[in-house]
Design an enzyme around this catalytic site. Structure first.
Site, PDB file in Angstrom:
ATOM      1  N   SER A  35      10.575  26.683  10.904  1.00 38.30           N
ATOM      2  CA  SER A  35      10.405  27.480  12.040  1.00 38.30           C
ATOM      3  C   SER A  35       9.582  26.673  13.438  1.00 38.30           C
ATOM      4  O   SER A  35       9.377  26.963  14.370  1.00 38.30           O
ATOM      5  CB  SER A  35       9.714  28.800  11.646  1.00 38.30           C
ATOM      6  OG  SER A  35      10.590  29.657  11.172  1.00 38.30           O
ATOM      7  N   LYS A  38      11.144  25.956  16.586  1.00 41.76           N
ATOM      8  CA  LYS A  38      10.952  27.242  17.599  1.00 41.76           C
ATOM      9  C   LYS A  38      10.170  26.805  18.768  1.00 41.76           C
ATOM     10  O   LYS A  38      10.292  27.070  19.846  1.00 41.76           O
ATOM     11  CB  LYS A  38      10.664  28.512  17.102  1.00 41.76           C
ATOM     12  CG  LYS A  38      11.841  29.139  16.195  1.00 41.76           C
ATOM     13  CD  LYS A  38      11.232  30.421  15.631  1.00 41.76           C
ATOM     14  CE  LYS A  38      12.418  31.008  14.844  1.00 41.76           C
ATOM     15  NZ  LYS A  38      12.402  30.555  13.449  1.00 41.76           N
ATOM     16  N   SER A  93       8.742  35.050  14.635  1.00 41.01           N
ATOM     17  CA  SER A  93       9.534  33.879  14.446  1.00 41.01           C
ATOM     18  C   SER A  93      10.826  34.480  14.264  1.00 41.01           C
ATOM     19  O   SER A  93      11.852  33.819  13.287  1.00 41.01           O
ATOM     20  CB  SER A  93       9.171  33.281  13.047  1.00 41.01           C
ATOM     21  OG  SER A  93       9.652  32.030  12.926  1.00 41.01           O
TER      22      SER A  93
END
Length: 180
Positions: A35, A38, A93
């Site tokens: 993640s 991101k 997320s």
């Protein structure tokens, strides 16, 4: 020097003012991004989009996601601003928000990933490669601690980025499709 109790496999810590390395451990070792991806998705969205853009979510944008992955709960037909998608990207997320941002900004995941990789090269992130906007596993989706330190440094120059990533909650409100 840092406390020897640090247990990270890789690390890179720099003084933002001087650029001096404070601590590093295997800083150029390729690692999966997950993640952390991101952060670049967010940066590219800010660079190429407008926070007030209204994005109409399409179901096909969400179709390739693992149903067990992290999402923010957007649905086919939702009309939501890019700013709201950025909150959905960062706080829970949301992989669904990552895909929606990619399609909105570039028309496809592939075109958005090209923007991500171009931005990484522009920053000098020579040991990073993106394959998607959300960070779900792909063998050729990797980065290093050194490159993440560079991305963090560049992204934190943007006040909107700083404000949203510092948030631990955000009330999105209703959409045209969801009343809660």
């Amino acid at each position: 020097p840092l406390d020897k109790g640090v247990t990270s496999i890789v690390a890179a810590i720099y003084n933002r003012t001087t650029g001096e390395t404070i601590y590093s451990e295997s800083a150029d070792k390729h690692m999966p991004q997950a993640s952390i991806t991101k952060l670049m998705t967010f940066y590219v969205a800010l660079k190429y989009g407008n926070l007030s853009d209204v994005v109409t979510i399409k179901g096909e944008w969400l179709a390739n996601l693992d149903p067990q992955s992290s999402i923010c709960g957007i649905k086919d037909g939702d009309e939501i601003t890019l700013e709201q998608l950025l909150y959905g990207l960062m706080i829970p997320s949301g992989n669904d928000a990552a895909n929606a941002i990619a399609y909105h900004i570039a028309g496809s995941e592939e075109a958005f990933v090209q923007l991500m990789n171009q931005t990484a090269q522009m920053f000098g992130m020579t040991n990073t490669n993106f394959m998607n906007p959300h960070g779900l596993h792909h063998d050729y989706h990797y980065t290093t601690a050194r490159d993440l330190a560079t991305l963090s440094y560049e992204a934190m120059k943007n006040d909107t980025f700083k404000d949203i990533v510092r948030s631990d909650r955000h009330q999105m409100g209703v959409t045209n499709m969801q009343k809660e």
